[in-house]
Scaffold this motif. Structure first.
Motif, PDB file in Angstrom:
ATOM      1  N   THR A  34      36.205  24.597  51.617  1.00 44.24           N
ATOM      2  CA  THR A  34      35.884  23.202  51.885  1.00 44.24           C
ATOM      3  C   THR A  34      34.987  23.025  53.104  1.00 44.24           C
ATOM      4  N   TYR A  35      35.292  23.736  54.174  1.00 44.26           N
ATOM      5  CA  TYR A  35      34.606  23.478  55.440  1.00 44.26           C
ATOM      6  C   TYR A  35      33.617  24.567  55.858  1.00 44.26           C
ATOM      7  N   ILE A  36      33.955  25.823  55.701  1.00 41.72           N
ATOM      8  CA  ILE A  36      33.110  26.900  56.203  1.00 41.72           C
ATOM      9  C   ILE A  36      31.995  27.252  55.210  1.00 41.72           C
ATOM     10  N   PHE A  37      32.362  27.431  53.959  1.00 44.68           N
ATOM     11  CA  PHE A  37      31.407  27.802  52.919  1.00 44.68           C
ATOM     12  C   PHE A  37      31.630  26.837  51.758  1.00 44.68           C
ATOM     13  N   PRO A  38      31.182  25.561  51.920  1.00 43.57           N
ATOM     14  CA  PRO A  38      31.521  24.527  50.928  1.00 43.57           C
ATOM     15  C   PRO A  38      31.009  24.851  49.528  1.00 43.57           C
ATOM     16  N   ILE A  39      31.905  24.745  48.582  1.00 45.02           N
ATOM     17  CA  ILE A  39      31.541  24.912  47.176  1.00 45.02           C
ATOM     18  C   ILE A  39      32.022  23.679  46.426  1.00 45.02           C
ATOM     19  N   GLU A  40      31.335  23.367  45.345  1.00 46.71           N
ATOM     20  CA  GLU A  40      31.695  22.183  44.565  1.00 46.71           C
ATOM     21  C   GLU A  40      32.863  22.455  43.627  1.00 46.71           C
ATOM     22  N   ASN A  41      32.829  23.592  42.965  1.00 48.85           N
ATOM     23  CA  ASN A  41      33.827  23.909  41.956  1.00 48.85           C
ATOM     24  C   ASN A  41      34.849  24.896  42.539  1.00 48.85           C
ATOM     25  N   LYS A  42      35.979  24.369  42.959  1.00 51.38           N
ATOM     26  CA  LYS A  42      37.018  25.210  43.573  1.00 51.38           C
ATOM     27  C   LYS A  42      37.969  25.811  42.536  1.00 51.38           C
ATOM     28  N   ILE A  43      37.802  25.461  41.285  1.00 53.42           N
ATOM     29  CA  ILE A  43      38.700  25.947  40.233  1.00 53.42           C
ATOM     30  C   ILE A  43      38.630  27.469  40.124  1.00 53.42           C
ATOM     31  N   GLY A  44      37.443  28.014  40.188  1.00 55.68           N
ATOM     32  CA  GLY A  44      37.290  29.462  40.081  1.00 55.68           C
ATOM     33  C   GLY A  44      37.982  30.201  41.204  1.00 55.68           C
ATOM     34  N   ALA A  45      37.886  29.653  42.411  1.00 56.27           N
ATOM     35  CA  ALA A  45      38.531  30.302  43.555  1.00 56.27           C
ATOM     36  C   ALA A  45      40.046  30.277  43.407  1.00 56.27           C
ATOM     37  N   PHE A  46      40.583  29.161  42.944  1.00 54.29           N
ATOM     38  CA  PHE A  46      42.030  29.056  42.834  1.00 54.29           C
ATOM     39  C   PHE A  46      42.558  29.701  41.561  1.00 54.29           C
ATOM     40  N   ALA A  47      41.706  29.978  40.598  1.00 55.57           N
ATOM     41  CA  ALA A  47      42.125  30.737  39.413  1.00 55.57           C
ATOM     42  C   ALA A  47      42.325  32.207  39.755  1.00 55.57           C
ATOM     43  N   GLN A  48      41.748  32.652  40.863  1.00 59.32           N
ATOM     44  CA  GLN A  48      41.909  34.042  41.269  1.00 59.32           C
ATOM     45  C   GLN A  48      43.317  34.322  41.788  1.00 59.32           C
ATOM     46  N   PHE A  49      43.993  33.313  42.313  1.00 53.95           N
ATOM     47  CA  PHE A  49      45.345  33.530  42.834  1.00 53.95           C
ATOM     48  C   PHE A  49      46.340  33.920  41.750  1.00 53.95           C
ATOM     49  N   PRO A  50      46.455  33.166  40.638  1.00 54.77           N
ATOM     50  CA  PRO A  50      47.379  33.623  39.589  1.00 54.77           C
ATOM     51  C   PRO A  50      46.954  34.956  38.989  1.00 54.77           C
ATOM     52  N   PHE A  51      45.641  35.186  38.910  1.00 54.64           N
ATOM     53  CA  PHE A  51      45.158  36.465  38.391  1.00 54.64           C
ATOM     54  C   PHE A  51      45.697  37.619  39.232  1.00 54.64           C
ATOM     55  N   PHE A  52      45.521  37.542  40.548  1.00 55.36           N
ATOM     56  CA  PHE A  52      45.982  38.625  41.412  1.00 55.36           C
ATOM     57  C   PHE A  52      47.505  38.681  41.504  1.00 55.36           C
ATOM     58  N   TYR A  53      48.164  37.535  41.442  1.00 53.73           N
ATOM     59  CA  TYR A  53      49.628  37.523  41.467  1.00 53.73           C
ATOM     60  C   TYR A  53      50.173  38.278  40.256  1.00 53.73           C
ATOM     61  N   LEU A  54      49.680  37.938  39.082  1.00 55.71           N
ATOM     62  CA  LEU A  54      50.169  38.576  37.861  1.00 55.71           C
ATOM     63  C   LEU A  54      49.763  40.038  37.777  1.00 55.71           C
ATOM     64  N   LEU A  55      48.535  40.344  38.155  1.00 53.15           N
ATOM     65  CA  LEU A  55      48.069  41.733  38.118  1.00 53.15           C
ATOM     66  C   LEU A  55      48.897  42.608  39.048  1.00 53.15           C
ATOM     67  N   THR A  56      49.103  42.151  40.270  1.00 49.71           N
ATOM     68  CA  THR A  56      49.856  42.940  41.238  1.00 49.71           C
ATOM     69  C   THR A  56      51.320  43.061  40.827  1.00 49.71           C
ATOM     70  N   ALA A  57      51.911  42.000  40.304  1.00 48.99           N
ATOM     71  CA  ALA A  57      53.303  42.049  39.853  1.00 48.99           C
ATOM     72  C   ALA A  57      53.465  43.039  38.699  1.00 48.99           C
ATOM     73  N   PHE A  58      52.555  42.988  37.739  1.00 45.01           N
ATOM     74  CA  PHE A  58      52.628  43.904  36.599  1.00 45.01           C
ATOM     75  C   PHE A  58      52.478  45.356  37.045  1.00 45.01           C
ATOM     76  N   LEU A  59      51.518  45.619  37.899  1.00 43.81           N
ATOM     77  CA  LEU A  59      51.295  46.996  38.329  1.00 43.81           C
ATOM     78  C   LEU A  59      52.423  47.493  39.233  1.00 43.81           C
ATOM     79  N   HIS A  60      53.014  46.601  40.028  1.00 44.98           N
ATOM     80  CA  HIS A  60      54.166  46.987  40.838  1.00 44.98           C
ATOM     81  C   HIS A  60      55.342  47.348  39.928  1.00 44.98           C
ATOM     82  N   TYR A  61      55.570  46.551  38.901  1.00 41.38           N
ATOM     83  CA  TYR A  61      56.630  46.841  37.932  1.00 41.38           C
ATOM     84  C   TYR A  61      56.394  48.202  37.268  1.00 41.38           C
ATOM     85  N   ARG A  62      55.156  48.445  36.926  1.00 40.02           N
ATOM     86  CA  ARG A  62      54.805  49.727  36.310  1.00 40.02           C
ATOM     87  C   ARG A  62      55.058  50.893  37.263  1.00 40.02           C
TER      88      ARG A  62
END
Length: 128
Positions: free
Chosen positions: A24-52
């Protein structure tokens, strides 16, 4: 595993705040959906690989190092594919997306390694 998932959830929630401020402030972008879609991606990826990894340790403790290296390599490859995908989907914010995914990759990988090392030291596992 529940304790790990809860810790990872707290990490994710804590990371959202500086990510939002950065987007929002340092490197303003219009579409924040992509940035916040990365959080569930990494959460699920890391959880799955930790389980493995946990299952690999239980199955054959002597092969843990091989499983760990393979899992980290798989995580790096999947993250690279995700970086390319996010870059193609959000071409206007490609610089932000790549920096963001790189930072999240390092933070989640460090988090996973620290917790795995704690678990291995606490359980006095025969993995050496």
């Amino acid at each position: 595993m529940k304790k790990y998932l809860l810790s990872q959830l707290w990490l994710t929630l804590i990371l959202i705040i500086p990510s939002y401020c950065f987007a929002t402030y340092i490197f303003p972008i219009e579409n924040k959906i992509g940035a916040f879609a990365q959080f569930p991606f990494f959460y699920l990826l890391t959880a799955f690989l930790h389980y493995r990894l946990i299952k690999a340790k239980e199955k054959n403790p002597r092969q843990f190092v091989t499983s760990f290296m393979g899992t980290m390599g798989l995580k790096m490859f999947i993250s690279l594919l995700a970086a390319v995908g996010f870059g193609l989907l959000f071409r206007d914010e490609v610089a932000f997306m790549l920096i963001h995914i790189l930072v999240l990759y390092f933070v989640y990988s460090t988090f996973e390694i620290v917790l795995i090392l704690k678990e291995l030291k606490n359980k006095k596992s025969p993995i050496s």
